[in-house]
Scaffold this active site. Structure first.
Site, short mmCIF file in Angstrom:
data_model
loop_
_atom_site.label_atom_id
_atom_site.label_comp_id
_atom_site.label_asym_id
_atom_site.label_seq_id
_atom_site.Cartn_x
_atom_site.Cartn_y
_atom_site.Cartn_z
N ASP A 239 8.72 -2.63 -9.25
CA ASP A 239 8.11 -2.29 -8.51
C ASP A 239 8.92 -1.01 -7.65
OD1 ASP A 239 7.24 -0.42 -6.30
OD2 ASP A 239 6.85 -2.14 -4.50
N LYS A 268 4.15 8.25 -5.59
CA LYS A 268 4.58 8.32 -4.92
C LYS A 268 5.37 10.38 -6.22
CE LYS A 268 7.39 5.63 -1.58
NZ LYS A 268 6.86 6.86 0.15
#
Ligand code: PLP
Length: 419
Positions: A239, A268
């Protein structure tokens, strides 16, 4: 106080003051009272170029003038195809397929579903649990909470979460000892030995656990853990929603360990803080397990806004700038400045200061030390958002030298005042 907007991670009854933003440019956030703050957080690590970047604005408006959104169900378009191609090219070798989604949490869900279905397509339906790291944070949706280990975010749901297994990162930080490495690997091995037949994957935030308190750990652990997962037939999932796109000093944190995960999650900074978007990449081995003559084996998932053309256009431009402007070098410079300022800094209320890439965290010994920090920072013209006993800075990579030094000084003065 506006209670029509239900704010994140907030006890609304406390009516906490909020600062109203009217403009943002470069590393500066301007409030409605005219005050200008230096952003030390990059809007939760996403706005790596700062704000109002001309080229990114242009990429967005050029695409908006063509079409803002087209569903990927039954249709395709160049922004999604080109962005997927670029991501395959720049991520660790072997990740050849990109599944887009609209946020980091959803991309984590996608990864977990992929891992479960990978095994069920192979006739191994029992392999449906996950191992994750203690203190992990992977998002706020349900399956993401199940692989998370952070009571602050999960307490109200613990009674319905179907938890898996948790293992420790090695002690000792980036450069741990052989013994520390061995201890952590043995812990993982004992879980895999006992439960591999029910485990679909091992999910980690490589090298640095962000929301879990910016814990940094050894690349060697990742290399060995990846090998161990292959030996035990467990998929390795990285991740990189928070660590991806340079935050740890490499384009992707997996590069510190020279590994290619079976599944990689990005979010992000993927779209530079402009539009929420995320991607879950997989190797051929994972992807091929979904091929077949019926829809039974297919991956039945499809967020409405997946592959959004605006997000893809801005993501492509963002990476072009990242490479052209040699952001890795800018990050190195920021890391050096953090090290110069903090490596030898000591204070009786500080437990540890950790620095990696464009990140510094000051772990204090008690939450009391952090109390009052936010208003102090605002007075100093800084936007910083500590949590628990951690005060951290993850500024945009484009921060000017002057702003960077103001940020560092603001952090140090907080502790100097307490001497
Ligand atoms: C490592 C990690 N994974 C997943 C997420 C969830 O991403 P999002 O907030 O976009 O859903 C976050 C968010 O902070 C994160 O840090």
């Amino acid at each position: 106080m506006n209670n029509k907007v239900w704010y994140p991670y907030s006890q609304m009854q406390l009516n906490e003051s909020r600062y109203k933003v009217v403009h943002a440019e470069k590393e500066y956030i301007t409030l409605d009272n005219g005050q200008r703050l230096i952003d030390g957080v990059s809007s939760w690590w996403a706005a790596i170029h700062g704000y109002n970047h001309l080229e990114l604005n242009e990429a967005l408006s050029n695409q908006a003038n063509k079409f803002a959104h087209i569903m990927l169900g039954g249709l395709t378009h160049k922004p999604a195809e080109s962005f997927a191609e670029k991501l395959v090219q720049i991520t660790p070798k072997g990740l050849n397929h990109v599944f887009f989604s609209d946020s980091g949490s959803v991309a984590v869900e996608v990864a977990l579903k992929m891992a479960i279905q990978y095994w069920s397509n192979k006739g191994k339906k029992a392999k449906c649990k996950f191992v994750s790291l203690k203190k992990a944070y992977h998002g706020d949706t349900f399956k993401a909470m199940e692989v998370g280990d952070d009571s602050d975010y999960q307490n109200s749901y613990n009674h319905i979460l179907n938890k898996g297994f948790y293992t420790s990162i090695p002690k000792g930080g980036f450069n741990c000892t052989k013994e520390e490495l061995q201890e952590a690997l043995l812990e993982l091995e004992s879980i895999l030995k006992a439960h591999a037949n029910e485990i679909a994957g091992f999910i980690v935030e490589p090298i640095m656990q962000g929301a879990g308190g910016f814990q940094i750990y050894s690349p060697e652990y990742l290399t060995e853990a990846k090998k161990m997962c292959s030996d035990f037939n467990v998929l390795f999932i990285a991740d990189e929603v928070a660590t991806g796109f340079g935050r740890t000093g490499k384009l992707f944190a997996c590069e510190h360990a020279g590994i290619t995960p079976d599944i990689l999650i990005l979010g992000k900074a993927l779209t530079a803080g402009y539009i929420g978007h995320a991607a879950t990449l997989s190797t051929d081995i994972v992807y091929d397990a979904f091929l077949g003559s019926t829809y039974e084996e297919a991956f039945m998932h499809g967020p409405t806004f997946m592959g959004n053309p605006l997000a893809c256009a801005v993501g492509l431009k963002s990476y072009e700038i990242f490479e052209r402007e040699d952001y890795l070098n800018k990050i190195k410079h920021i890391e050096t400045q953090f090290k110069v300022a903090f490596s030898d800094y000591q204070h009786e209320e500080i437990y540890e200061i950790r620095i990696l890439g464009c990140m510094v965290v000051i772990e204090t010994k008690s939450e009391k030390t952090v109390k009052g920090f936010k208003p102090y920072a605002i007075k100093k013209g800084l936007w910083l958002r500590p949590f628990g006993k951690y005060i951290y800075a993850t500024p945009p990579y484009t921060i000017s030298e002057k702003s960077l030094q103001s940020l560092i000084l603001g952090l140090i003065e907080w502790f100097e005042m307490k001497k």
